[in-house]
Every structure is written in structure tokens, then in C-alpha cells.
Design an enzyme around this catalytic site. Structure first.
Site, PDB file in Angstrom:
ATOM      1  N   ALA A 155      44.306  43.381  48.760  1.00 55.97           N
ATOM      2  CA  ALA A 155      45.679  43.481  48.250  1.00 55.97           C
ATOM      3  C   ALA A 155      45.860  42.654  46.982  1.00 55.97           C
ATOM      4  CB  ALA A 155      46.672  43.013  49.315  1.00 55.97           C
ATOM      5  N   TYR A 156      45.086  41.601  46.857  1.00 55.50           N
ATOM      6  CA  TYR A 156      45.245  40.661  45.737  1.00 55.50           C
ATOM      7  C   TYR A 156      44.651  41.176  44.429  1.00 55.50           C
ATOM      8  CZ  TYR A 156      43.978  36.557  42.898  1.00 55.50           C
ATOM      9  OH  TYR A 156      43.770  35.677  41.870  1.00 55.50           O
ATOM     10  N   PHE A 157      43.396  41.641  44.458  1.00 57.07           N
ATOM     11  CA  PHE A 157      42.703  41.965  43.214  1.00 57.07           C
ATOM     12  C   PHE A 157      43.344  43.107  42.419  1.00 57.07           C
ATOM     13  CE2 PHE A 157      39.076  39.497  44.934  1.00 57.07           C
ATOM     14  CZ  PHE A 157      39.025  38.582  43.898  1.00 57.07           C
TER      15      PHE A 157
END
Length: 255
Positions: A155-157
């Protein structure tokens, strides 16, 4: 009102990278707008520390996911400090979770904070800079591993990859309106590794760099200063990663 240059640093309330960047700018004589979302007490501690440089420092709360709040933040800084010469977007979230457990809400939350918040600040501060004869400089903080992502941060990258696209796009949008407005990004590598990271994983991360050591927030702050002060740089994405981007190592460790 002070005649000093003014820098806004998002996410600088907590004692993380943003606070160190704010410290570096204060040491250069910038008045500082310390942004925080909910950590009011920590933000005031940061402000008190920055004031020892003899500069004006004020704290500003804002939820950067809300466009109206961002407009209010920009208006408040301009009203109270008179100008904005530098914006550094450090506010971010990152949560580790196996892909099988990632939800739409996880992805949305990361994009709202890391991508949308960065975009809105670039847009509204940038358009204010366009109106200033002296222009201004924006430095975003992305992540080197957007090009070689590792496991556990699905979800972050994607949200951090958007920061690079925002940087290039806003460099063009703002620079064509006022050539004295520049937009760049720093892409940190292993800097301020989590304190609860297992020792073997930490060693893996360090070994995956060419310099064989962990970076510091000061390394990021130095890169920010170089992008601010070199007026022939815009649209640049600068890895600050100890060579991690170019080094595959022995089979390429996943860190």
C-alpha cells in the site's frame, strides 16, 4: 514582520526527518512554519528548539488530506510570516502488512497522506510562489525503493511512487508560470530504520548499500539544502540511499 526567508516543513512536529530538515533550514536563517497533524506538544518542543537559531518559528496544525484545510494553512503562513520561499513535504505514513491483508482502505489512507497531501501542498504553496517575484523552491520526500520495492509495503510504495510523478509534473506546471519556481525531490534510502527491526534484517539492509552503513536524517537534510540552494536544478529526483539504487549485491536482498 521578519524579513527572513520562510520555509514550511510538513510533518516537522514529530522528532523525525522533518524536524531535522527544519533544523537545517533554521540554521541557514529561515523563519520556520512547523506543520503537524495531531502532535501539538511535540510540535511546540520542536519550535522551541528551532528558536535558538534566532529565527521566527510558528506551529500550524493541518490535515493535509483536506483541500480547504491546506488552503487555510497556506493563507495562515502567508498572513503570519509574510511569504513562503521553501516548502519541504516530509509528512508521510508507512505501514507494513502482507499483501493478503491489504485492504482498499489501507491503499486509500496511504494515497491520501503521501500522494494527495503532497500534491495539495505543492499546488497551493506553488501557486502562491508563482505570484512572488522571487519565486520559491519545493522539495518533496519520496522513497528510493519505488523503483525496486521490497516485500510488505504494497500500500505504501504506490503512494510514494506518485510523489515522483507529482514532482515532475509540478516542476513543469509551476516553472512555466514563473521560471523562479523549482520543484525537486529527495528519495531517501535506509534512514531512521525502525527501532523494532530485527537485527538480522537491519544487517541485510545495511549490507545492501555500497557504503555499508545506515543513513541519517542529517543526510536527507543536506540533500534538501543542496536542492534548495542550487538554482539550476528542477524536476530532479535525488536518491540519498548509500548507493542502494544501483547495487544489486549478491542476488539482491529484499531490503
Amino acid at each position: 514582520m521578519s524579513t527572513n526567508r520562510v520555509a514550511v516543513v510538513t510533518g516537522s512536529g514529530k522528532k523525525r526527518v522533518g524536524a531535522v530538515v527544519a533544523e537545517a533550514l533554521a540554521a541557514r536563517g529561515y523563519d520556520i512554519a512547523v506543520h503537524y497533524r495531531s502532535s501539538a506538544a511535540e510540535a511546540e518542543e520542536t519550535a522551541t528548539s528551532l528558536r535558538r537559531h534566532g529565527v521566527a518559528v510558528q506551529t500550524f496544525p493541518a490535515d493535509l488530506q483536506d483541500e480547504g484545510t491546506v488552503r487555510g494553512l497556506v493563507d495562515a503562513v502567508l498572513h503570519q510570516l509574510g511569504r513562503i520561499d521553501v516548502l519541504v513535504n516530509c509528512a508521510a505514513i508507512w505501514e507494513r502488512k502482507p499483501l493478503e491483508e491489504v485492504t482498499a482502505e489501507d491503499v486509500r489512507r496511504h494515497f491520501d497522506t503521501n500522494a494527495l497531501g503532497t500534491f495539495l501542498m505543492c499546488q497551493h504553496v506553488g501557486l502562491a510562489m508563482v505570484k512572488q517575484p522571487i519565486g520559491g523552491v519545493i522539495v518533496n520526500v519520496g522513497d528510493w525503493a519505488e523503483v525496486r520495492p521490497y516485500l510488505g509495503y504494497a500500500a505504501y510504495f504506490p503512494s510514494k511512487g506518485a510523489v515522483s510523478a507529482i514532482t515532475r509534473s509540478l516542476a513543469v506546471e509551476l516553472g512555466t508560470r514563473n521560471p523562479k519556481v523549482r520543484v525537486n525531490a529527495v528519495l531517501p534510502g535506509p534512514v531512521m530504520l525502525p527501532p523494532d527491526m530485527p537485527a538480522d534484517e537491519r544487517r541485510q539492509v545495511i549490507d545492501a548499500t555500497l557504503v555499508k552503513r545506515e543513513g541519517t536524517p542529517q543526510h536527507v537534510a543536506q540533500a534538501v539544502l543542496s536542492l534548495v540552494e542550487n538554482d539550476f536544478l528542477t524536476g530532479v529526483l535525488l536518491p540519498v540511499d548509500g548507493g542502494r539504487t544501483v547495487f544489486a549485491g549478491d542476488g539482491d536482498s529484499p531490503a
